[in-house]
Design a protein around this motif. Structure first.
Motif, short mmCIF file in Angstrom:
data_model
loop_
_atom_site.label_atom_id
_atom_site.label_comp_id
_atom_site.label_asym_id
_atom_site.label_seq_id
_atom_site.Cartn_x
_atom_site.Cartn_y
_atom_site.Cartn_z
N LYS A 1 0.82 -1.23 0.00
CA LYS A 1 0.00 0.00 0.00
C LYS A 1 0.85 1.27 0.00
O LYS A 1 0.46 2.27 -0.60
N THR A 2 1.99 1.23 0.67
CA THR A 2 2.79 2.47 0.79
C THR A 2 3.08 3.08 -0.59
O THR A 2 2.94 4.28 -0.79
N ASP B 1 -2.57 6.87 6.51
CA ASP B 1 -2.15 5.48 6.37
C ASP B 1 -2.56 4.72 7.63
O ASP B 1 -2.50 5.27 8.73
N GLU B 2 -2.96 3.49 7.47
CA GLU B 2 -3.42 2.67 8.60
C GLU B 2 -4.48 3.43 9.39
O GLU B 2 -4.39 3.54 10.63
MG MG Z 1 1.26 0.06 5.17
#
Ligand code: MG
Ligand code: ADP
Length: 455
Positions: free
Chosen positions: A52-53, A152-153
């Motif tokens: 995902k990053t 993120d997260e």
């Molecule tokens: Mg991640």
């Protein structure tokens, strides 16, 4: 599988991906990169370790402008470890694009130097919620040029109670922006947050989320009095080397670590009672192969990318299947295969059931009572601390050179090198241990003497 050169992105970025040997997009990248590059607001739901990053690192690296030096992207992450990993990943993508400053603003590190860095300026800021808010209140941090805002997260940040704070931070960012939200789960609160902060978002989910086919799951029924011994039997059975063990509470982590110690097995714990420096060090020792067993609470079950974990063991079965999914996602990162073992008591079967529904391939096994439990996982490496870091302008090559050319160590005996601001960590194979070098306790790097301490 799609290749990155099908995207309309800068050549320098394609080169950087080639440099990293990222040959194809992962599934989630192929599903969302095009829309994110087109500046749409997107919610991405995908399992840990799916890449995902890069889904946000790549588009923002493609977009960032060197001049004027203003903050163009703000990325919020739940923990400092994760924020640092995001910064690293962004820097990888920016490898061939010069003069872009990526700044990490996280708690657990001194505030003043961050203020100084901000005064110099930055193009991309990655930070934790609390610390970003503190900067908003106490410094002149300027988010008025931010055009991409990344959470993120997000699920983890909401679990930590940051809903209001995130909304507050968003008020300091122009409304005309791209907002991206990444999460491994999509629950009610996330939905609320998205509807508040995102504009007509696309929802993109990795349909492979529940397959987890690269992880073999084994469940063992046990009971309280024999649990630690059963754990050791399982570890012996698989001759496990690098093991991440999850417990439900900090106290459980400490207790298990003590019990293992009493049986001659080495481990360290990782949970929120430890200060940031201890946590950083523990993660470094574990990820460079100097620590066979890490016992952690769910603080590490998301996000942190520790490579080479062969085994995840749930010493306490997770409260629900979402947490379970995050935990087992720590093994089998990328294309690797991994084994996840779960120990449960008979009266915890009600927790096993929903997990089993989600993962029908779980193998239920019996602990072999007469199984030998004398095997002790041993680390292949030892870590040496060097009292010099980035601030002393040390680079990996300098340290490697000092150890090989300078001290005559064989290159194959040297493992990971991690350079922090003021200190560095070098993993060396165990056999280097009684080397003269260690007795000396000093090493010359770039004509300067630094202390060398065995961790
Ligand atoms: Mg991640
Ligand atoms: P997630 O955020 O979904 O948990 P990460 O972004 O941390 O996953 O990625 C997991 C690992 O996969 C990282 O080590 C990352 O460098 C690597 N990775 C990401 N994209 C690719 C790719 N296209 N090819 C190979 N490895 C990749």
């Amino acid at each position: 599988m799609k290749k990155f050169n099908e995207l309309k992105i800068k050549n320098e970025i394609l080169q950087a991906l080639e440099f990293e040997k990222f040959e194809q997009m992962t599934t989630i990248q192929s599903l969302c990169l095009k829309d994110i590059l087109e500046k749409k607001d997107v919610i991405v739901k995908s399992k840990t370790g799916s890449g995902k990053t890069l889904c946000f690192a790549l588009p923002l690296a493609n977009e960032v402008k060197n001049k004027p030096m203003v903050i163009q992207s703000l990325i919020l992450a739940p923990t400092r470890e994760l924020a640092n990993q995001i910064s690293l990943e962004i820097k990888k993508v920016l490898r061939f694009i010069p003069n872009i400053k990526v700044l990490s603003l996280c708690g657990g590190t001194p505030f003043k130097p961050q203020v100084a860095s901000l005064e110099v300026g930055a193009h991309i800021v990655v930070g934790t919620v609390g610390r970003i808010l503190q900067h908003i209140h106490e410094t002149k941090i300027d988010f008025s040029s931010v055009n991409s805002f990344v959470l993120d997260e997000a699920d983890k940040m909401l679990d930590m109670g940051f809903y209001e704070d995130i909304v507050k931070i968003a008020e300091y960012i122009p409304q005309k922006r791209q907002t991206l939200l990444f999460s491994a789960t999509y629950e009610k609160e996330i939905e609320e947050l998205s509807s508040k902060l995102l504009d007509k978002p696309l929802f993109i989910e990795n349909v492979e989320t529940h397959k987890q086919e690269s992880i073999t799951q084994k469940f063992y029924e046990t009971n309280e009095d024999r649990k630690v011994d059963d754990l050791l039997r399982v570890i012996s059975h698989y001759k496990m080397k690098t093991i991440l063990i999850f417990c439900n509470t900090k106290a459980m982590c400490e207790d298990l670590s003590t019990q293992l110690w009493n049986r001659g097995v080495e481990s360290l714990t990782l949970h929120s009672d430890l200060d940031q420096r201890e946590r950083d060090e523990t993660v470094i020792l574990f990820s460079n192969g100097s620590l066979p067993i890490l016992i952690a609470t769910d603080i590490v079950s998301r996000g942190i990318d520790i490579d080479n974990i062969d085994f995840v063991i749930n010493f306490n079965i997770a409260r629900d299947e979402t947490i379970h999914t995050h935990r087992i996602g720590r093994t089998a990162r990328g294309e690797k295969k991994g084994i996840a073992v779960t120990l449960y008591d008979k009266d915890e079967y009600y927790k096993v059931k929903p997990i089993n529904e989600k993962f029908p391939d779980i193998e239920f096994c019996d602990v072999l009572e007469y199984e030998d439990s004398s095997y002790k996982p041993r680390a292949e490496y030892k870590t040496l601390l060097i009292t010099g870091g980035k601030k002393h302008k040390l680079r990996k090559g300098d340290i490697l050179g000092a150890l090989t050319a300078g001290e005559g160590l064989d290159k194959d005996l040297i493992g990971n090198i991690t350079i922090l601001d003021f200190v560095s960590f070098v993993a060396v194979k165990n056999e280097v241990l009684d080397d003269r070098l260690l007795k000396l306790g000093k090493i010359k790097i770039k004509k300067k003497l630094f202390k060398l301490i065995e961790k």
